[in-house]
Design a protein around this motif. Structure first.
Motif, PDB file in Angstrom:
ATOM      1  N   ALA A  91       0.687  -1.150   0.115  1.00 53.10           N
ATOM      2  CA  ALA A  91      -0.079   0.065   0.076  1.00 53.10           C
ATOM      3  C   ALA A  91       0.593   1.336  -0.090  1.00 53.10           C
ATOM      4  CB  ALA A  91      -0.873  -0.008   1.238  1.00 53.10           C
ATOM      5  N   TYR A  92       1.721   1.265   0.732  1.00 50.87           N
ATOM      6  CA  TYR A  92       3.027   2.454   0.925  1.00 50.87           C
ATOM      7  C   TYR A  92       3.481   2.577  -0.471  1.00 50.87           C
ATOM      8  CZ  TYR A  92       6.613   5.589   2.141  1.00 50.87           C
ATOM      9  OH  TYR A  92       7.389   6.471   2.389  1.00 50.87           O
ATOM     10  N   CYS A  93       3.891   1.642  -1.132  1.00 49.05           N
ATOM     11  CA  CYS A  93       4.619   1.697  -2.410  1.00 49.05           C
ATOM     12  C   CYS A  93       3.195   2.114  -3.490  1.00 49.05           C
ATOM     13  CB  CYS A  93       5.050   0.256  -3.108  1.00 49.05           C
ATOM     14  SG  CYS A  93       5.676   0.090  -4.546  1.00 49.05           S
ATOM     15  N   VAL A  94       2.159   1.889  -3.628  1.00 53.62           N
ATOM     16  CA  VAL A  94       1.247   2.404  -4.324  1.00 53.62           C
ATOM     17  C   VAL A  94       1.127   3.747  -3.871  1.00 53.62           C
ATOM     18  CG1 VAL A  94      -1.345   2.209  -4.993  1.00 53.62           C
ATOM     19  CG2 VAL A  94       0.061   0.104  -4.810  1.00 53.62           C
ATOM     20  N   LEU A  95       0.915   4.203  -2.864  1.00 54.88           N
ATOM     21  CA  LEU A  95       0.596   5.461  -2.430  1.00 54.88           C
ATOM     22  C   LEU A  95       1.786   6.542  -2.955  1.00 54.88           C
ATOM     23  CD1 LEU A  95      -0.846   7.575  -0.980  1.00 54.88           C
ATOM     24  CD2 LEU A  95       0.568   6.898   0.999  1.00 54.88           C
ATOM     25  N   ASP A  96       3.236   5.794  -2.804  1.00 53.13           N
ATOM     26  CA  ASP A  96       4.360   6.627  -3.291  1.00 53.13           C
ATOM     27  C   ASP A  96       4.173   6.696  -4.921  1.00 53.13           C
ATOM     28  OD1 ASP A  96       7.175   7.697  -2.869  1.00 53.13           O
ATOM     29  OD2 ASP A  96       7.347   6.185  -4.324  1.00 53.13           O
ATOM     30  N   VAL A  97       3.719   5.788  -5.743  1.00 50.46           N
ATOM     31  CA  VAL A  97       3.508   6.122  -7.085  1.00 50.46           C
ATOM     32  C   VAL A  97       2.428   7.023  -7.429  1.00 50.46           C
ATOM     33  CG1 VAL A  97       2.921   4.876  -9.259  1.00 50.46           C
ATOM     34  CG2 VAL A  97       4.466   3.722  -7.605  1.00 50.46           C
TER      35      VAL A  97
ATOM     36  N   ILE B 256      11.515   4.325 -11.290  1.00 43.95           N
ATOM     37  CA  ILE B 256      12.499   3.245 -11.319  1.00 43.95           C
ATOM     38  C   ILE B 256      12.745   2.174 -10.095  1.00 43.95           C
ATOM     39  CG2 ILE B 256      14.903   2.527 -11.882  1.00 43.95           C
ATOM     40  CD1 ILE B 256      15.015   5.026 -13.383  1.00 43.95           C
ATOM     41  N   ARG B 257      12.511   3.000  -8.888  1.00 45.25           N
ATOM     42  CA  ARG B 257      12.443   2.205  -7.623  1.00 45.25           C
ATOM     43  C   ARG B 257      11.441   1.299  -7.287  1.00 45.25           C
ATOM     44  NH1 ARG B 257      14.607   4.339  -2.920  1.00 45.25           N
ATOM     45  NH2 ARG B 257      14.582   6.361  -3.818  1.00 45.25           N
ATOM     46  N   HIS B 258      10.436   1.332  -8.092  1.00 52.17           N
ATOM     47  CA  HIS B 258       9.013   0.367  -7.980  1.00 52.17           C
ATOM     48  C   HIS B 258       8.957  -0.559  -8.980  1.00 52.17           C
ATOM     49  CE1 HIS B 258       8.290   2.733  -4.345  1.00 52.17           C
ATOM     50  NE2 HIS B 258       8.270   3.786  -5.280  1.00 52.17           N
ATOM     51  N   SER B 259       9.855  -0.326 -10.137  1.00 49.20           N
ATOM     52  CA  SER B 259       9.650  -1.170 -11.468  1.00 49.20           C
ATOM     53  C   SER B 259      11.085  -2.052 -11.508  1.00 49.20           C
ATOM     54  CB  SER B 259       9.313  -0.129 -12.556  1.00 49.20           C
ATOM     55  OG  SER B 259       9.183  -1.031 -13.736  1.00 49.20           O
ATOM     56  N   GLU B 260      10.655  -3.249 -11.771  1.00 46.07           N
ATOM     57  CA  GLU B 260      12.094  -3.885 -12.232  1.00 46.07           C
ATOM     58  C   GLU B 260      12.487  -3.874 -13.614  1.00 46.07           C
ATOM     59  OE1 GLU B 260      15.044  -6.830 -12.174  1.00 46.07           O
ATOM     60  OE2 GLU B 260      13.965  -5.909 -10.578  1.00 46.07           O
ATOM     61  N   GLU B 261      11.399  -3.711 -14.508  1.00 47.57           N
ATOM     62  CA  GLU B 261      11.829  -3.608 -15.952  1.00 47.57           C
ATOM     63  C   GLU B 261      12.490  -2.156 -16.091  1.00 47.57           C
ATOM     64  OE1 GLU B 261       9.022  -4.759 -14.666  1.00 47.57           O
ATOM     65  OE2 GLU B 261       9.100  -6.627 -15.602  1.00 47.57           O
ATOM     66  N   LEU B 262      12.153  -1.085 -15.501  1.00 48.75           N
ATOM     67  CA  LEU B 262      12.506   0.153 -15.822  1.00 48.75           C
ATOM     68  C   LEU B 262      14.379  -0.128 -15.195  1.00 48.75           C
ATOM     69  CD1 LEU B 262      10.079   2.737 -14.961  1.00 48.75           C
ATOM     70  CD2 LEU B 262      10.971   2.290 -17.131  1.00 48.75           C
ATOM     71  N   PHE B 263      14.402  -0.711 -14.039  1.00 51.49           N
ATOM     72  CA  PHE B 263      15.650  -0.639 -13.524  1.00 51.49           C
ATOM     73  C   PHE B 263      16.510  -1.456 -14.622  1.00 51.49           C
ATOM     74  CE2 PHE B 263      18.875  -2.906 -10.967  1.00 51.49           C
ATOM     75  CZ  PHE B 263      19.378  -1.948 -10.105  1.00 51.49           C
ATOM     76  N   GLN B 264      16.172  -2.665 -15.052  1.00 51.49           N
ATOM     77  CA  GLN B 264      16.752  -3.412 -16.171  1.00 51.49           C
ATOM     78  C   GLN B 264      17.101  -2.359 -17.418  1.00 51.49           C
ATOM     79  OE1 GLN B 264      18.090  -6.142 -15.426  1.00 51.49           O
ATOM     80  NE2 GLN B 264      16.777  -7.363 -13.971  1.00 51.49           N
ATOM     81  N   ILE B 265      16.475  -1.434 -17.794  1.00 52.81           N
ATOM     82  CA  ILE B 265      16.724  -0.747 -18.832  1.00 52.81           C
ATOM     83  C   ILE B 265      17.824   0.247 -18.394  1.00 52.81           C
ATOM     84  CG2 ILE B 265      15.744   1.026 -20.448  1.00 52.81           C
ATOM     85  CD1 ILE B 265      12.922  -0.146 -20.329  1.00 52.81           C
ATOM     86  N   MET B 266      17.760   0.811 -17.257  1.00 53.17           N
ATOM     87  CA  MET B 266      18.752   1.915 -16.692  1.00 53.17           C
ATOM     88  C   MET B 266      20.000   1.136 -16.741  1.00 53.17           C
ATOM     89  SD  MET B 266      17.250   4.707 -16.942  1.00 53.17           S
ATOM     90  CE  MET B 266      18.701   5.634 -16.256  1.00 53.17           C
ATOM     91  N   ARG B 267      20.058  -0.021 -16.237  1.00 50.68           N
ATOM     92  CA  ARG B 267      21.351  -0.980 -15.957  1.00 50.68           C
ATOM     93  C   ARG B 267      21.907  -1.447 -17.274  1.00 50.68           C
ATOM     94  NH1 ARG B 267      21.161  -6.815 -13.201  1.00 50.68           N
ATOM     95  NH2 ARG B 267      23.305  -6.953 -13.229  1.00 50.68           N
ATOM     96  N   PHE B 268      21.093  -1.782 -18.120  1.00 48.84           N
ATOM     97  CA  PHE B 268      21.469  -1.944 -19.335  1.00 48.84           C
ATOM     98  C   PHE B 268      22.188  -0.642 -20.137  1.00 48.84           C
ATOM     99  CE2 PHE B 268      20.859  -1.776 -24.220  1.00 48.84           C
ATOM    100  CZ  PHE B 268      21.582  -2.884 -24.458  1.00 48.84           C
TER     101      PHE B 268
END
Length: 411
Positions: free
Chosen positions: A178-184, A299-311
């Motif tokens: 719930a905290y993650c959803v609120l942050d987004v 990016i903190r809440h999305s694994e896919e976005l993190f992977q793109i930035m890491r790539f």
């Protein structure tokens, strides 16, 4: 051949034993291991195993600090067992491991969070080798609190660790999700409000003090800043012990601080009654642009976005080469069209380079066009080369990203 050693007390560290041994010496390797074991045993007996003792772990040059109490929660692992003392280096005053440095961060996370999180996993072979060496079972959990024979409750994860997991692991429980959803949601609302502030037709009274629109915008802005400030403070407080300085070296945490800075800079200027000259106003207006970096919180809440930035980070050298080569071609055709065409449209190489950039990107604004036959031929060649520049590198990058992403997802 008999090897004679000086007394053990003459050596301050086990590494100094290497200087007196030669590969040709008989039984040298066995004697060296025996002496090293003796030194490590002496160190083990002298170590004060206090629960709050800080242990220094050196993995291929990268030093980590962690409390011994966290290691002892997993006594079946290498770092939590007495066997850890065999890796102590008196000359370095730390425990040294010549292992995979990047994967060791996941090993530390295992002891900090109580479970192994391989979301950003490495090659399966490397992961298996490292987990086997450190004797870690991916499904293992820290020793559960239980009442001892004396009636005391054994150690359990502290409130800082629970808060750290609450802020960084949405799958911990429903409250963390719930905290993650609120942050987004608040990030989306803050960015939307920032865009509405710039539309004077939609909100004509946004800059007029005393109006309902002005008060609503400022109340919402204070609420958003209060939430994001509280989030940053909680992350600083719950950051792993003895590693608070590394908080400010983490990209996502720097983004949070940069996004908050315009709000507090503006209020500091108001409180200090600094004269709002043109330079100060321009700086304040430019600083408000930094609020847009808040969009990277996704990016903190999305694994896919993190992977793109890491790539992008891992292929920065290849992308830099493509970027430099593209600009070399832009400057070359800018110079050619300047000397071929000339005139008021192309009165300098920099001016002509704008036409070259627009043409090579196949955009074609039409604000500058060649009129001579030679200029049209140069434009045609530039257009064809631009298609190659765009298609060939992008195809390679996309193909490499797909291959890299599939590798990262394999367990």
């Amino acid at each position: 051949m008999e090897v004679h050693f000086p007394p053990l007390e003459t050596f301050s560290s086990a590494s100094q034993l290497d200087t007196i041994l030669h590969p040709s010496h008989v039984r040298a390797e066995g004697l060296l291991r025996e002496r090293r074991h003796t030194i490590c045993t002496v160190h083990q007996s002298a170590v004060s195993h206090r629960p709050d003792q800080v242990v220094h772990l050196n993995c291929s040059g990268e030093v980590y600090e962690i409390k011994r109490s966290r290691l002892e929660l997993h006594p079946s692992t290498l770092l939590g067992s007495p066997d850890l003392e065999t890796y102590y280096r008196p000359d370095m005053r730390c425990y040294f491991f010549d292992r995979h440095r990047q994967f060791f961060e996941h090993i530390i996370q295992f002891y900090m969070c109580g479970r192994l999180n391989l979301a950003h996993n490495f090659d399966s072979t490397i992961a298996k080798q490292e987990l086997t060496f450190f004797r870690i079972d991916p499904t293992s959990q820290p020793t559960s609190p239980r009442t001892s024979s004396t009636g005391y409750i054994s150690r359990s994860p502290g409130w800082k660790e629970r808060m750290f997991r609450f802020l960084n692991e949405p799958n911990m429980n429903w409250a963390a999700l719930a905290y993650c959803v609120l942050d987004v949601v608040l990030v989306v609302c803050a960015l939307g409000m920032m865009m509405l502030e710039t539309d004077t037709k939609l909100l004509p009274d946004v800059d007029t003090p005393g109006t309902l629109t002005y008060r609503t915008i400022h109340i919402a802005d204070k609420f958003f800043m209060g939430f994001f400030t509280l989030d940053v403070l909680l992350r600083i407080i719950s950051w792993p012990s003895h590693a608070n300085c590394s908080y400010f070296a983490t990209p996502m945490n720097i983004i949070d601080l940069v996004a908050l800075s315009p709000y507090y800079v503006q209020h500091a200027v108001s409180l200090l009654s600094i004269t709002e000259s043109m330079d100060v106003v321009s700086i304040l207006r430019a600083s408000r642009l930094l609020r847009m970096v808040r969009i990277f919180r996704f990016i903190r809440h999305s694994e896919e976005l993190f992977q793109i930035m890491r790539f992008v980070y891992e292929t920065r050298s290849q992308l830099t080469i493509i970027y430099v080569f593209s600009h070399m071609v832009v400057l070359v055709f800018g110079a050619i069209i300047y000397y071929v065409e000339g005139g008021d449209q192309f009165n300098s190489i920099l001016n002509a380079s704008w036409w070259s950039l627009v043409t090579l990107s196949t955009l074609g604004y039409g604000d500058k066009v060649p009129v001579t036959l030679a200029g049209c031929l140069v434009g045609s060649v530039a257009l064809m080369i631009g298609m190659v520049i765009l298609s060939l590198p992008m195809t390679i990058v996309v193909s490499k990203f797909a291959e890299w992403y599939d590798t990262e997802k394999k367990r």
